[in-house]
Design a protein around this motif. Structure first.
Motif, short mmCIF file in Angstrom:
data_model
loop_
_atom_site.label_atom_id
_atom_site.label_comp_id
_atom_site.label_asym_id
_atom_site.label_seq_id
_atom_site.Cartn_x
_atom_site.Cartn_y
_atom_site.Cartn_z
N ALA A 69 1.03 -1.44 0.15
CA ALA A 69 0.09 0.02 0.01
C ALA A 69 0.94 1.03 -0.21
O ALA A 69 0.45 2.54 -1.45
CB ALA A 69 -0.62 -0.33 1.09
N ALA A 70 1.86 1.42 0.79
CA ALA A 70 3.02 2.47 0.91
C ALA A 70 3.31 2.51 -0.53
O ALA A 70 3.80 3.51 -0.75
CB ALA A 70 3.72 2.49 1.50
N THR A 71 3.59 1.74 -1.30
CA THR A 71 4.75 1.76 -2.57
C THR A 71 3.85 1.43 -3.90
O THR A 71 3.72 2.49 -4.44
CB THR A 71 6.07 0.92 -2.83
OG1 THR A 71 4.94 -0.26 -3.31
CG2 THR A 71 6.74 0.33 -1.36
N GLY A 72 2.47 1.22 -3.64
CA GLY A 72 1.04 1.76 -4.59
C GLY A 72 1.62 0.74 -5.90
O GLY A 72 2.08 -0.48 -5.69
N ASN A 73 1.09 1.23 -6.93
CA ASN A 73 1.28 0.36 -8.19
C ASN A 73 2.51 0.89 -9.21
O ASN A 73 2.40 0.55 -10.13
CB ASN A 73 -0.46 0.80 -8.95
CG ASN A 73 -1.31 0.24 -8.11
OD1 ASN A 73 -1.29 -1.01 -7.24
ND2 ASN A 73 -2.64 0.49 -8.32
N GLY A 74 3.77 1.58 -8.07
CA GLY A 74 4.26 1.49 -9.73
C GLY A 74 4.34 3.39 -9.52
O GLY A 74 5.86 3.62 -10.24
N GLY A 76 4.26 5.67 -7.85
CA GLY A 76 4.46 6.88 -6.31
C GLY A 76 3.65 6.66 -5.40
O GLY A 76 3.27 7.87 -4.12
N ALA A 77 2.27 6.74 -6.05
CA ALA A 77 1.44 7.18 -5.05
C ALA A 77 0.95 6.16 -3.96
O ALA A 77 0.43 5.22 -4.44
CB ALA A 77 0.30 8.07 -5.22
N PRO A 78 0.54 5.89 -3.21
CA PRO A 78 0.34 4.96 -1.69
C PRO A 78 -1.45 4.98 -2.22
O PRO A 78 -1.85 5.92 -2.96
CB PRO A 78 0.42 5.62 -0.43
CG PRO A 78 0.86 6.84 -0.37
CD PRO A 78 0.72 7.33 -2.15
N TRP A 79 -1.31 3.52 -2.14
CA TRP A 79 -3.11 3.26 -2.22
C TRP A 79 -3.70 3.89 -1.74
O TRP A 79 -3.27 4.19 -0.60
CB TRP A 79 -3.39 2.36 -1.64
CG TRP A 79 -2.39 0.73 -3.26
CD1 TRP A 79 -2.14 1.43 -4.27
CD2 TRP A 79 -2.21 -0.52 -2.32
NE1 TRP A 79 -1.89 -0.21 -4.81
CE2 TRP A 79 -2.42 -1.29 -4.21
CE3 TRP A 79 -3.16 -0.96 -1.78
CZ2 TRP A 79 -1.40 -2.32 -3.96
CZ3 TRP A 79 -2.72 -2.66 -1.84
CH2 TRP A 79 -2.25 -3.25 -3.08
N ARG A 83 -8.91 0.85 -1.76
CA ARG A 83 -7.81 -0.27 -2.76
C ARG A 83 -7.38 -0.74 -1.47
O ARG A 83 -7.71 -2.16 -2.04
CB ARG A 83 -6.80 0.43 -2.69
CG ARG A 83 -6.06 -0.03 -3.89
CD ARG A 83 -6.64 -0.60 -4.83
NE ARG A 83 -5.32 -1.00 -6.04
CZ ARG A 83 -5.36 -2.49 -5.73
NH1 ARG A 83 -6.08 -3.48 -4.37
NH2 ARG A 83 -4.33 -3.09 -6.45
N LEU A 84 -7.02 -0.73 0.09
CA LEU A 84 -6.25 -1.60 0.69
C LEU A 84 -7.51 -2.50 1.21
O LEU A 84 -7.53 -4.18 1.45
CB LEU A 84 -5.56 -0.77 1.94
CG LEU A 84 -4.83 -2.12 2.47
CD1 LEU A 84 -4.21 -2.78 2.26
CD2 LEU A 84 -4.28 -1.31 3.41
#
Length: 86
Positions: A69-74, A76-79, A83-84
């Protein structure tokens, strides 16, 4: 980890009142804090709600989901928490 009431005794109720939260909310905060190992927390980029969502999971799963969740989908934005949760 010592629980809030163990640390503050009778002052705990006064602290809760001063913070403007209910006893139930304080209990949920405390429960979440006792379930997530400090080394697995990602408060640098995630909210308390993210942590609450994974608190019932085993620690390895907590770490994996919080890191994801912290790194997101690549991008750079967290989930988001929704979404989590999904």
């Amino acid at each position: 980890m010592k629980l809030f009431r163990e640390l503050f005794g009778e002052q705990a109720s006064q602290i809760i009142d001063a913070a403007g939260i209910s006893e139930r909310t304080a209990h949920v905060y405390e429960w979440t804090a006792t379930k997530i190992d400090p080394k697995n927390r990602r408060m640098d980029v995630l909210s308390y709600k993210h942590h609450q969502l994974v608190a019932a999971m085993p620690p390895p799963a907590q770490k994996r989901w919080l890191d994801q969740a912290a790194t997101g989908n690549g991008d750079g934005a967290p989930w988001s928490t929704s979404r989590l949760q999904a």
